[in-house]
Structures are given as structure tokens and as C-alpha cells.
Write a protein that holds these residues in place. Structure first.
Motif, PDB file in Angstrom:
ATOM      1  N   VAL A  35       3.356  23.627 -47.322  1.00  0.00           N
ATOM      2  CA  VAL A  35       4.383  23.101 -46.420  1.00  0.00           C
ATOM      3  C   VAL A  35       3.742  22.435 -45.202  1.00  0.00           C
ATOM      4  N   GLY A  36       2.749  23.099 -44.617  1.00  0.00           N
ATOM      5  CA  GLY A  36       2.086  22.552 -43.434  1.00  0.00           C
ATOM      6  C   GLY A  36       1.412  21.223 -43.715  1.00  0.00           C
ATOM      7  N   GLN A  37       0.708  21.124 -44.842  1.00  0.00           N
ATOM      8  CA  GLN A  37       0.013  19.885 -45.180  1.00  0.00           C
ATOM      9  C   GLN A  37       1.003  18.772 -45.533  1.00  0.00           C
ATOM     10  N   MET A  38       2.080  19.110 -46.225  1.00  0.00           N
ATOM     11  CA  MET A  38       3.104  18.102 -46.521  1.00  0.00           C
ATOM     12  C   MET A  38       3.686  17.544 -45.226  1.00  0.00           C
ATOM     13  N   SER A  39       4.002  18.429 -44.301  1.00  0.00           N
ATOM     14  CA  SER A  39       4.587  18.005 -43.035  1.00  0.00           C
ATOM     15  C   SER A  39       3.616  17.120 -42.257  1.00  0.00           C
ATOM     16  N   SER A  40       2.341  17.513 -42.212  1.00  0.00           N
ATOM     17  CA  SER A  40       1.329  16.704 -41.513  1.00  0.00           C
ATOM     18  C   SER A  40       1.183  15.339 -42.168  1.00  0.00           C
ATOM     19  N   GLY A  41       1.214  15.322 -43.497  1.00  0.00           N
ATOM     20  CA  GLY A  41       1.089  14.057 -44.210  1.00  0.00           C
ATOM     21  C   GLY A  41       2.229  13.104 -43.895  1.00  0.00           C
ATOM     22  N   LEU A 175      -3.459   9.774 -46.348  1.00  0.00           N
ATOM     23  CA  LEU A 175      -3.890  10.042 -47.725  1.00  0.00           C
ATOM     24  C   LEU A 175      -4.646  11.359 -47.805  1.00  0.00           C
ATOM     25  N   SER A 176      -5.479  11.644 -46.797  1.00  0.00           N
ATOM     26  CA  SER A 176      -6.255  12.884 -46.816  1.00  0.00           C
ATOM     27  C   SER A 176      -5.343  14.112 -46.793  1.00  0.00           C
ATOM     28  N   GLN A 177      -4.283  14.042 -46.011  1.00  0.00           N
ATOM     29  CA  GLN A 177      -3.388  15.195 -45.916  1.00  0.00           C
ATOM     30  C   GLN A 177      -2.526  15.352 -47.160  1.00  0.00           C
ATOM     31  N   LEU A 178      -2.245  14.252 -47.824  1.00  0.00           N
ATOM     32  CA  LEU A 178      -1.483  14.345 -49.062  1.00  0.00           C
ATOM     33  C   LEU A 178      -2.367  14.821 -50.222  1.00  0.00           C
TER      34      LEU A 178
END
Length: 275
Positions: A35-41, A175-178
Motif C-alpha cells: 500500500v505504501g509503495q503504491m501510494s508513493s508511486g 517507475l522505481s516505486q511501481l
């Protein structure tokens, strides 16, 4: 400019880690990481659309590699934060986070001033002192291992982000966060953990999106204004804010050597800025 951006990155990372630890204790760390990485992306992608940038294929490749390392790091960081003290796991992760890109930067031609180099040298005992653990709790010892593994992942994240060109904008960062989602999911599958965010409590981690985007964005722009070997070490002082927040909010004790480490951290930043 580079020092200010590095400190902003460290502050955002530290707050994000603190919140990540809170959410991971209440839910699955793997689901919180997703969830955190999706939100950051999403936030990084929106910022990339608004800001000009012309990334090359190489820039995007470095962004994707950074995401794989970052996802691996965040997964083990949150797993450690879920079971051990925040003042144990987050500081230990900072050692690898600082050491790997600093070594790469120096090996590839970074030549900091003598004063700045002295500041870098002060930063490592600062991280070590903040990270020092004297604890017989088995869960906390497991947190130490998770912190070490997370540090390797974050060290790779910083190293690859540092290779992205100045004209690339934020598309490689988004792209890195996704792609980090792939790293988290694969790691969870290998360890037979549930990573699809079905727990409603895990969705609270969506508030970490702006923090994650700010932390990585500030670091990326800092590498455009300063040396990777310097920027990565200053940004790796993020455990200072995590430890202080854990002490104030969770009443975790700050040991004497951690206090000395915080002083060393302030001295390191001062020397690097003066250099």
C-alpha cells in the motif's frame, strides 16, 4: 542545496519509517509495504506529469533497478519494525543504506573536500551508535537481521537513483516505486506471506505516499546538486527522526550511546555543509 535536500530526504524517510512501523504492528508488514509503495508511486507519477523531464532508456532502467532494491528493503524493514523496537531496526538499516552508495560514489570518481570527507567519517560512528543494540529479546535480534537486509536493499536503491540524469525528471522515480511492488510481492511469495492488501488496517499506509515521494524525490534532486558519496550518507541519517519519534510517541528509551550518536550526526551534517 544538496545538503538541504538530503536533510529533507532523511526527515521524510524517518517519519515514513515511523508510520510504517505503526501500521506494520497493526497489520501485515507485506500488505503495508504494498500500500505504501503504491501510494508513493501515484504521488510521484502525478509530480512527474506536472514537472518537465526527458528520461532516456538508461534513466528508466536505473529507475526500475532502484525500485527492485527499494522494494526488497522496505519489505524487510517493515517486517522488522512489526516485531522489534523501531529504535533497533531503522538505525541498523541505515548502515548499508549509507555504506553501499558512498563506496560506489568514491570508486567512480567522487572527490569530496577534506572537511566534507571528515563529516562523512563522523556520520558512520553516528549511525553505529544510534544502531547499537544490547537486548536479549529474540524478536529484537530478528529485527537486527531484518535491518541489515533492509540496508542492503536501500543501499542499492540510493546507488541506482544516483545514476539517473538531471534531465530525466521524476518519471524514473515513479517507475522505481511501481517496480518496487514486484520486489515486495516476489519476496512475500517466496516467504509464503500474504501480500495482497485485504486487511483494511493496511490501507492506512496510503498516507505514507506523500512522504515516500518526498523522500526519494529530494534524494534524487540532491544527487544532481552534490556528490553521491555525500548525499547518500546525509540522507542515511533518517533513523535520528525515527528514534526521536519512537521515544516521544511510543516511550521507547534513548540510551546514552544513542544520544552521543545523535550529537555525532549533527556534527557530521555541520562538517559536510561547511565543506
Amino acid at each position: 542545496m544538496a545538503i538541504a535536500l538530503s536533510l529533507l530526504s532523511a526527515l521524510a524517510y524517518g517519519i515514513s519509517d515511523f508510520l510504517g512501523g505503526i501500521f506494520a504492528k497493526r497489520s501485515s508488514p507485506w500488505q503495508v509495504a504494498i500500500v505504501g509503495q503504491m501510494s508513493s508511486g501515484v504521488f510521484s507519477l502525478l509530480a512527474a506529469v506536472l514537472l518537465a523531464g526527458s528520461p532516456t532508456g538508461t534513466d528508466l532502467a536505473y529507475g526500475a533497478l532502484a525500485g527492485l532494491g527499494g522494494g526488497f528493503g522496505v519489505a524487510f524493514l517493515y517486517r522488522g519494525l512489526a516485531t522489534a523496537r523501531m529504535g533497533v531496526v531503522a538505525p541498523i538499516s541505515a548502515i548499508g543504506t549509507a555504506l553501499i552508495p558512498a563506496a560506489v560514489g568514491l570508486a567512480t570518481g567522487d572527490r569530496p573536500s577534506e572537511l566534507a570527507l571528515l563529516g562523512v567519517l563522523f556520520a558512520f560512528p553516528a549511525i553505529a551508535l544510534i544502531s547499537r543494540v544490547v537486548d536479549d529479546n529474540p524478536a529484537h535480534r530478528g529485527g537486527v537481521i531484518d535491518g541489515v537486509i533492509a540496508g542492503v536493499g536501500f543501499g542499492l536503491l540510493f546507488t541506482f537513483l544516483g545514476q539517473i540524469g538531471e534531465d530525466a525528471g521524476l518519471y524514473p522515480l515513479a517507475l522505481s516505486q511501481l517496480t518496487s511492488l514486484v520486489s515486495v510481492a516476489v519476496t512475500a511469495i517466496v516467504l509464503r506471506q500474504v501480500w495482497i492488501p485485504r486487511d483494511r488496517r493496511a490501507w492506512g499506509a496510503v498516507v505514507m505516499g506523500p512522504l515516500g515521494a518526498t523522500a526519494q524525490g529530494a534524494f534524487l534532486y540532491a544527487t544532481h546538486h552534490g556528490l553521491l558519496s555525500i548525499v547518500s550518507v546525509i540522507s542515511s541519517l533518517y533513523p535520528a527522526s525515527t528514534v526521536l519519534l519512537a521515544a516521544v510517541v511510543l516511550r521507547e528509551k534513548i540510551h546514552g550511546w544513542q544520544g552521543v550518536g545523535l550529537v555525532f550526526a549533527a556534527l557530521a551534517v555541520t562538517l559536510v555543509a561547511a565543506g
